[in-house]
Design a protein around this motif. Structure first.
Motif, short mmCIF file in Angstrom:
data_model
loop_
_atom_site.label_atom_id
_atom_site.label_comp_id
_atom_site.label_asym_id
_atom_site.label_seq_id
_atom_site.Cartn_x
_atom_site.Cartn_y
_atom_site.Cartn_z
N ALA A 110 0.67 -1.29 -0.10
CA ALA A 110 -0.03 -0.13 0.02
C ALA A 110 0.75 1.04 -0.05
CB ALA A 110 -0.87 -0.12 0.97
N ALA A 111 2.05 1.24 0.61
CA ALA A 111 2.90 2.45 0.81
C ALA A 111 3.67 2.66 -0.56
CB ALA A 111 4.03 2.12 1.66
N LEU A 112 3.72 1.50 -1.38
CA LEU A 112 4.45 1.71 -2.88
C LEU A 112 3.40 2.09 -3.96
CD1 LEU A 112 6.89 -1.25 -2.46
CD2 LEU A 112 7.46 1.29 -2.52
N GLU A 113 2.22 1.91 -3.70
CA GLU A 113 1.12 2.27 -4.63
C GLU A 113 1.21 3.60 -5.35
OE1 GLU A 113 -3.66 1.87 -5.03
OE2 GLU A 113 -2.98 1.56 -3.08
N GLY A 114 1.27 3.58 -6.45
CA GLY A 114 1.30 4.96 -7.23
C GLY A 114 2.79 5.17 -7.46
N VAL A 115 3.72 4.74 -6.84
CA VAL A 115 5.26 5.10 -7.17
C VAL A 115 5.69 4.42 -8.08
CG1 VAL A 115 7.64 4.97 -5.73
CG2 VAL A 115 5.43 5.30 -4.40
N SER A 116 6.39 4.97 -9.21
CA SER A 116 6.95 4.47 -10.30
C SER A 116 8.50 5.09 -10.57
CB SER A 116 6.36 4.84 -11.57
OG SER A 116 7.08 4.26 -12.53
N ALA A 117 9.50 4.07 -10.26
CA ALA A 117 11.00 4.35 -10.26
C ALA A 117 11.69 3.19 -10.50
CB ALA A 117 11.33 5.15 -8.98
N PRO A 118 12.83 3.58 -10.97
CA PRO A 118 13.75 2.31 -11.12
C PRO A 118 14.21 1.60 -9.83
CG PRO A 118 14.70 4.13 -12.47
CD PRO A 118 13.23 4.99 -11.77
N ARG A 119 14.40 2.44 -8.77
CA ARG A 119 14.91 2.02 -7.47
C ARG A 119 13.92 3.01 -6.50
NH1 ARG A 119 20.90 1.86 -6.60
NH2 ARG A 119 20.87 4.22 -7.23
N ALA A 120 13.78 2.58 -5.21
CA ALA A 120 13.14 3.42 -4.25
C ALA A 120 14.00 2.90 -2.86
CB ALA A 120 11.66 2.70 -4.07
N LEU A 121 14.20 3.86 -2.04
CA LEU A 121 14.75 3.74 -0.80
C LEU A 121 13.48 3.56 0.28
CD1 LEU A 121 17.31 3.65 1.27
CD2 LEU A 121 16.92 6.10 1.43
N VAL A 122 13.47 2.42 0.85
CA VAL A 122 12.49 2.19 1.89
C VAL A 122 12.84 1.90 3.23
CG1 VAL A 122 10.55 0.71 2.39
CG2 VAL A 122 11.04 1.03 0.02
N ILE A 123 12.32 2.83 4.13
CA ILE A 123 12.86 3.14 5.54
C ILE A 123 11.84 2.54 6.46
CG2 ILE A 123 13.94 4.53 7.33
CD1 ILE A 123 14.94 6.26 5.21
N ALA A 124 12.02 1.66 7.30
CA ALA A 124 11.25 1.08 8.30
C ALA A 124 11.20 2.21 9.45
CB ALA A 124 11.44 -0.40 8.70
N GLU A 125 10.26 2.73 9.76
CA GLU A 125 10.12 3.87 10.79
C GLU A 125 10.17 3.02 12.24
OE1 GLU A 125 10.73 6.66 10.17
OE2 GLU A 125 9.96 7.21 8.16
N PRO A 126 10.77 3.87 13.01
CA PRO A 126 10.52 3.24 14.52
C PRO A 126 9.28 3.11 15.11
CG PRO A 126 12.22 5.08 14.38
CD PRO A 126 11.43 5.06 13.36
N ASP A 127 8.42 3.70 14.60
CA ASP A 127 6.68 3.47 14.98
C ASP A 127 6.03 2.44 14.19
OD1 ASP A 127 6.53 5.12 12.66
OD2 ASP A 127 5.28 6.55 13.42
N GLY A 128 6.58 1.84 13.17
CA GLY A 128 6.36 0.80 12.41
C GLY A 128 5.76 1.39 11.19
N GLY A 129 5.84 2.65 10.69
CA GLY A 129 5.54 3.08 9.61
C GLY A 129 6.52 2.71 8.41
N VAL A 130 6.12 3.25 7.10
CA VAL A 130 6.81 2.85 5.95
C VAL A 130 7.37 4.20 5.31
CG1 VAL A 130 7.13 1.80 3.78
CG2 VAL A 130 5.87 0.64 5.72
N ARG A 131 8.35 4.70 4.89
CA ARG A 131 8.86 5.67 4.53
C ARG A 131 9.46 5.21 3.12
NH1 ARG A 131 13.37 10.36 6.29
NH2 ARG A 131 12.95 11.96 4.76
N VAL A 132 8.83 5.97 2.15
CA VAL A 132 9.43 5.58 0.59
C VAL A 132 9.83 6.76 -0.02
CG1 VAL A 132 8.72 4.61 -1.62
CG2 VAL A 132 7.68 3.81 0.58
N ILE A 133 11.16 6.62 -0.62
CA ILE A 133 12.01 7.77 -1.12
C ILE A 133 12.30 7.25 -2.62
CG2 ILE A 133 13.82 9.46 -1.33
CD1 ILE A 133 14.19 9.11 1.74
N PRO A 134 11.76 7.54 -3.73
CA PRO A 134 11.89 7.25 -5.10
C PRO A 134 13.39 7.66 -5.40
CG PRO A 134 9.71 8.08 -5.00
CD PRO A 134 10.48 8.27 -3.83
N LEU A 135 13.92 6.88 -6.31
CA LEU A 135 15.44 7.16 -6.58
C LEU A 135 15.34 7.19 -7.97
CD1 LEU A 135 17.45 5.01 -4.13
CD2 LEU A 135 16.87 7.23 -3.90
N ALA A 136 16.28 8.28 -8.55
CA ALA A 136 16.22 8.58 -10.15
C ALA A 136 16.81 7.37 -10.82
CB ALA A 136 16.90 9.79 -10.57
N GLY A 137 17.98 6.88 -10.11
CA GLY A 137 18.58 5.54 -11.07
C GLY A 137 19.21 4.39 -10.03
#
Length: 546
Positions: free
Chosen positions: A519-546
């Motif tokens: 669900a956190a990745l829905e709508g994200v389109s990128a060759p690579r993505a940095l996914v960080i597991a937050e301390p509170d159990g959340g998901v942080r997604v940072i799309p990367l260019a290459g």
């Protein structure tokens, strides 16, 4: 952060060394078994031939002795060492073991059948060949030994277990068809001798017939054995399907070409002024090839019906390609013949023969292509989107385009040659009629298949659902995770995963967190993505260019 631990890390050095070791061992074993078999064949030849020297003298005898008493013990020692590893390690599941068995079994089968058939055929002609018989006997033993290894419960390969059976079946079909065509052609030729007087021959007509029957019988036995007893008929996997498609395509090509030749002979007898003996010269082999090829085609086509959709589609496309080549060639020859009729002083003698040959190919190829390709039917979406059909279309119009370009160059060369030297041999039409006929055929084939390809692509794009945004590669940063979490993330997202373990600032990853990731990745389109597991159990997604 610590250094990344990739989920798809390269194989450990020990594993890579094991692969190299197995390849080297089995290559050496193949060579030693071959050397030992050659040496034993040479000694057996001298034993059954009744003399020690025979052809080759002492040098050949020394070679046989060296190959036998050095090669055979080395092969036995290496096999003893490798057999222990096959029983106690993962060598049995290696691809090298499967390929070795298939290569050696096929080599032994081909060598044994060719040698035994040659010995029997020579015996029918009154020639004694102890070398062929010895070679056949020794290599039959090699084949039986390796068959026992394939059938062994403790040594049989865990991968590509049916490869040897499939190769043996294809080889048996080829030997059977070749021998049957030669034997039946000899029989039909003798029957046609009342019309066309055969050339003088030192052999009786039944000698080549019996020799061909030997090849037919042995090829049929090899075919039946691998088809029925070894399980090639029901072998699963893509390789078995490809082999079946190849056999069907080859049988269809032989059958259609032979039927076209028969029709050409009949048309020449009815419409041409050529002597009957000359006209029916190719009739014996054409009739034989049509009958034998048709039998092989029908037998394997029935098996194709029970196979998966990919095999059925592949067989239909191969038959379509074979018929298309025949029909296009016939059309090109017809155009060539019509142009030849315009220059009667130079080409009038063979214009009728060309026309009849082109019509024969066109009349046989076009209906078969129509039945196999079925151009009038609506194309289902799954057919339009299938890889096999798209590859077929691209291959056909691609080959047609290349042929057309080459033909245009030839036509241009002939035109400039005529302009520069109008007094040379032949007029302009005579020089370009062959390339023009080929160009006409390839232009039609290219235009039609290119149009079909564009229509299929548009149909597949219209029917395809909207592609969701995707991420090709995930770099997952987490404080702690189980050993298999990378595989679980990959299964949930269909992306390759690299796991980085953080010393602080990130949370742990568990099953519940993985379930929230799509669900956190829905709508994200990128060759690579940095996914960080937050301390509170959340998901942080940072799309990367290459």
């Amino acid at each position: 952060m610590t250094a990344p631990a990739a989920s798809g890390a390269p194989a450990a050095p020990g594993r890579a060394q094991g692969v190299v070791r197995r390849v080297i061992v089995f290559v050496i074993l193949f060579a030693l078994v071959t050397v030992a078999a050659i040496g034993l064949s040479g000694l057996l030849e001298r034993a059954i031939g009744g003399t020690i020297t025979l052809a080759g003298g002492t040098a050949a005898l020394a070679q046989s002795l060296a190959f036998t008493f050095i090669g055979a013990p080395l092969a036995g020692l290496l096999w003893w060492w490798e057999r222990r590893r096959l029983l106690d390690s993962d060598d049995r599941a290696s691809l090298a073991w499967s390929l070795y068995l298939a290569a050696m079994s096929t080599t032994a089968l081909v060598t044994a059948t060719v040698a035994l058939s040659s010995a029997v055929a020579a015996g029918i002609d009154g020639v004694w060949r102890p070398g062929s018989l010895a070679t056949g006997v020794v290599w039959t033993g090699v084949w039986l030994w390796h068959r026992s290894l394939r059938r062994s419960a403790r040594l049989s390969p865990a991968r590509l277990a049916d490869l040897s059976a499939i190769l043996g079946w294809v080889y048996g079909v080829g030997v059977f068809a070749t021998g049957a065509i030669a034997g039946l052609a000899a029989l039909v030729g003798e029957a046609l001798a009342v019309v066309a007087v055969p050339l003088a021959s030192a052999q009786q007509w039944w000698v080549p017939l019996l020799q061909s029957l030997v090849w037919t019988a042995l090829g049929g036995l090899v075919w039946w054995w691998h088809w029925r007893r070894e399980g090639a008929r029901t072998a699963p996997g893509a390789f078995a399907g490809v082999a079946l498609v190849i056999v069907v395509g080859a049988a269809a090509a032989v059958t259609l070409f032979a039927i076209g030749t028969v029709l050409f002979v009949l048309l020449r007898l009815a419409l041409d002024t050529v002597p009957a003996a000359e006209a029916i010269a190719p009739l014996d082999r054409a009739i034989a090839a049509a009958l034998v090829g048709g039998i092989v085609w029908v037998i394997h086509a029935r098996v194709v019906v029970a196979r998966d959709d990919a095999t059925r589609r592949g067989a239909r496309l191969v038959v379509s390609a074979v018929a298309l080549i025949g029909a296009a060639s016939g059309f090109g020859v017809v155009v060539n013949a019509l142009l030849a009729a315009l220059t009667p002083t130079l080409a009038g003698d063979n214009a009728r023969t060309l026309l009849l040959g082109g019509l024969s190919a066109l009349v046989i190829g076009l209906p078969v292509w129509w039945l196999a390709w079925r151009p009038g039917r609506p194309v289902p979406v799954e057919d339009a989107a299938s890889t096999a059909r798209r590859v077929y279309l691209v291959a056909v119009f691609g080959a047609s385009a290349i042929t057309a370009i080459v033909t245009l160059l030839i036509i241009g060369y002939r035109i400039f040659e005529f302009v520069l030297d109008p007094g040379g041999a032949g007029g302009l039409i005579e020089r370009i009629r062959g390339p023009v006929g080929l160009l006409a055929a390839t232009a039609i084939v290219f235009a039609y298949h290119f149009a079909v390809w564009r229509r299929d692509r548009a149909l597949a794009q219209e029917a395809a659902p909207e592609r969701p945004h995707t991420v090709g590669r995930i770099v997952l940063v987490a404080a702690a995770a189980t050993a298999d979490i990378a595989e679980r993330v990959k299964a949930a997202t269909a992306a390759s995963v690299v796991l980085w373990q953080a010393t602080d600032g990130a949370g742990s990853v568990d099953e519940a967190w993985v379930a929230r990731l799509p669900a956190a990745l829905e709508g994200v389109s990128a060759p690579r993505a940095l996914v960080i597991a937050e301390p509170d159990g959340g998901v942080r997604v940072i799309p990367l260019a290459g």
